[in-house]
Design an enzyme around this catalytic site. Structure first.
Site, mmCIF file in Angstrom:
data_model
loop_
_atom_site.group_PDB
_atom_site.id
_atom_site.type_symbol
_atom_site.label_atom_id
_atom_site.label_comp_id
_atom_site.label_asym_id
_atom_site.label_seq_id
_atom_site.Cartn_x
_atom_site.Cartn_y
_atom_site.Cartn_z
ATOM 1 N N HIS A 1 0.830 -1.327 -0.094
ATOM 2 C CA HIS A 1 0.136 0.024 -0.056
ATOM 3 C C HIS A 1 0.625 1.251 0.013
ATOM 4 C CE1 HIS A 1 0.959 -0.455 4.220
ATOM 5 N NE2 HIS A 1 0.795 0.747 4.316
ATOM 6 N N ASP B 1 0.238 4.918 2.125
ATOM 7 C CA ASP B 1 -0.248 5.349 3.154
ATOM 8 C C ASP B 1 -1.239 6.115 2.942
ATOM 9 O OD1 ASP B 1 1.141 3.890 4.923
ATOM 10 O OD2 ASP B 1 2.771 5.478 5.015
ATOM 11 N N ARG C 1 5.687 5.587 14.385
ATOM 12 C CA ARG C 1 5.587 6.392 13.196
ATOM 13 C C ARG C 1 5.316 7.810 12.931
ATOM 14 N NH1 ARG C 1 1.570 4.023 8.359
ATOM 15 N NH2 ARG C 1 0.388 6.033 8.239
ATOM 16 N N HIS D 1 4.878 0.050 0.241
ATOM 17 C CA HIS D 1 5.412 -0.566 1.209
ATOM 18 C C HIS D 1 4.822 -1.750 1.642
ATOM 19 C CE1 HIS D 1 3.614 2.632 3.530
ATOM 20 N NE2 HIS D 1 3.477 1.989 4.380
HETATM 21 C C1 SIN Z 1 3.086 0.698 7.939
HETATM 22 O O1 SIN Z 1 2.529 0.480 6.974
HETATM 23 O O2 SIN Z 1 3.239 1.960 8.318
HETATM 24 C C2 SIN Z 1 3.792 -0.513 8.738
HETATM 25 C C3 SIN Z 1 5.404 -0.712 8.111
HETATM 26 C C4 SIN Z 1 5.987 -1.460 8.870
HETATM 27 O O3 SIN Z 1 5.597 -1.847 10.263
HETATM 28 O O4 SIN Z 1 7.040 -2.147 8.588
#
Ligand code: SIN
Length: 281
Positions: free
Chosen positions: A102, A104, A271, A256
């Site tokens: 995805h 974000d 995050r 990612h």
């Molecule tokens: C995310 O999608 O923000 C998580 C990525 C991760 O935990 O590596």
């Protein structure tokens, strides 16, 4: 000597990703260093820092050098830092947050410019994150397909089952007042990067439901082909976390996927998300 002169940028794979060395993010960064880091982000789409021992306050100071921060719409921040959200999988859990390809929150009118993730607790092995270059995904399509996609709009939603199940556990223990809201936004299927001017493919299997003015069924054959195409191995890199690793990705041109291969162990990441613009074709 300016810190920017000491920075080393080491590309990590053929497609995207670079490790940045020679910088201590806990120290106040001068403007030249911030510009060097930003230019590495624009060139490599995802940048990796190692061995950064940052408090939450230092993490915030570093992040604020790169733009306005935004809150995640569904999960509350950690105590005292509403703009740092925990990305957690606990020992007894089997589903991980973000465990699907995805970009974000593309279901928002202004999806993030980028995201930072700082490793706080890691499993003894596993829990890597994959990234995929969406400039390459666009540029490697046939001319006919590029022409067709250039004129299309995608409908993105927060309710697709595959993505929403990856945040269920976190909604329970860090509920945000907007947690129950459903979000939807229309964006060009091919967006032009506001800083580099390059075009990238801007659909993703986590959030893109259909093309505007078409049904889900009508959209599915082309969307499914794009979802497969855009994450081929040749467009990706894989990052293995260590304590103190910090990653910064450009959400406008990279996707990612957090690999879920560490059941029975805990993984806690912090995050920070950066406010973005309205995607333009
Ligand atoms: C995310 O999608 O923000 C998580 C990525 C991760 O935990 O590596």
């Amino acid at each position: 000597m300016s810190q920017s002169k000491k920075i080393q940028v080491r590309p990590d794979s053929g497609a995207l990703g670079a490790e940045i060395g020679g910088v201590d993010l806990a120290q106040g960064l001068d403007d030249e260093t911030v510009a060097a880091i930003r230019s590495a982000l624009l060139e490599h789409l995802v940048i990796f820092f190692r061995d950064q021992d940052l408090t939450s306050a230092q993490y915030m100071v570093f992040a604020e050098k790169f733009g306005e921060l935004s809150e995640y719409p569904m999960i509350s921040g950690i105590e005292g830092y509403p703009k740092i959200i925990p990305v957690t999988k606990l020992e007894h859990e089997t589903i991980n947050f973000g465990g699907i390809w995805h970009s974000d929150t593309t279901y928002l009118e202004n999806p993030p410019m980028g995201t930072m993730l700082l490793a706080r607790e890691l499993p003894p092995r596993g829990g890597d994150t994959l990234f995929a270059n969406q400039y390459m995904a666009y540029e490697t399509l046939s001319e006919g397909m590029r022409k067709m996609l250039d004129g299309l709009t995608g409908v993105n939603t927060s309710t697709l089952a595959t993505a929403s199940r990856t945040r269920e556990d976190r909604l329970k223990d860090h509920p945000h007042q907007e947690g129950a809201r459903e979000f939807s936004a229309e964006h060009p299927v091919v967006r032009r990067h506001p800083e580099t001017g390059r075009k990238s493919l801007f659909v993703n299997v986590g959030h893109t439901e259909r093309f505007k003015d078409m049904t889900v069924e009508e959209s599915a054959p082309i969307l499914n082909q794009l979802f497969r195409h855009q994450v081929q191995e040749r467009f990706t890199c894989r990052f293995t976390w260590r304590p103190g690793s910090l990653v910064f990705w450009d959400n406008r041109a990279a996707q990612h996927n957090a690999i879920n291969d560490y059941d029975g162990f805990r993984r806690i990441m912090h995050r920070i998300t950066f406010a973005g613009d309205t995607p333009q074709s």
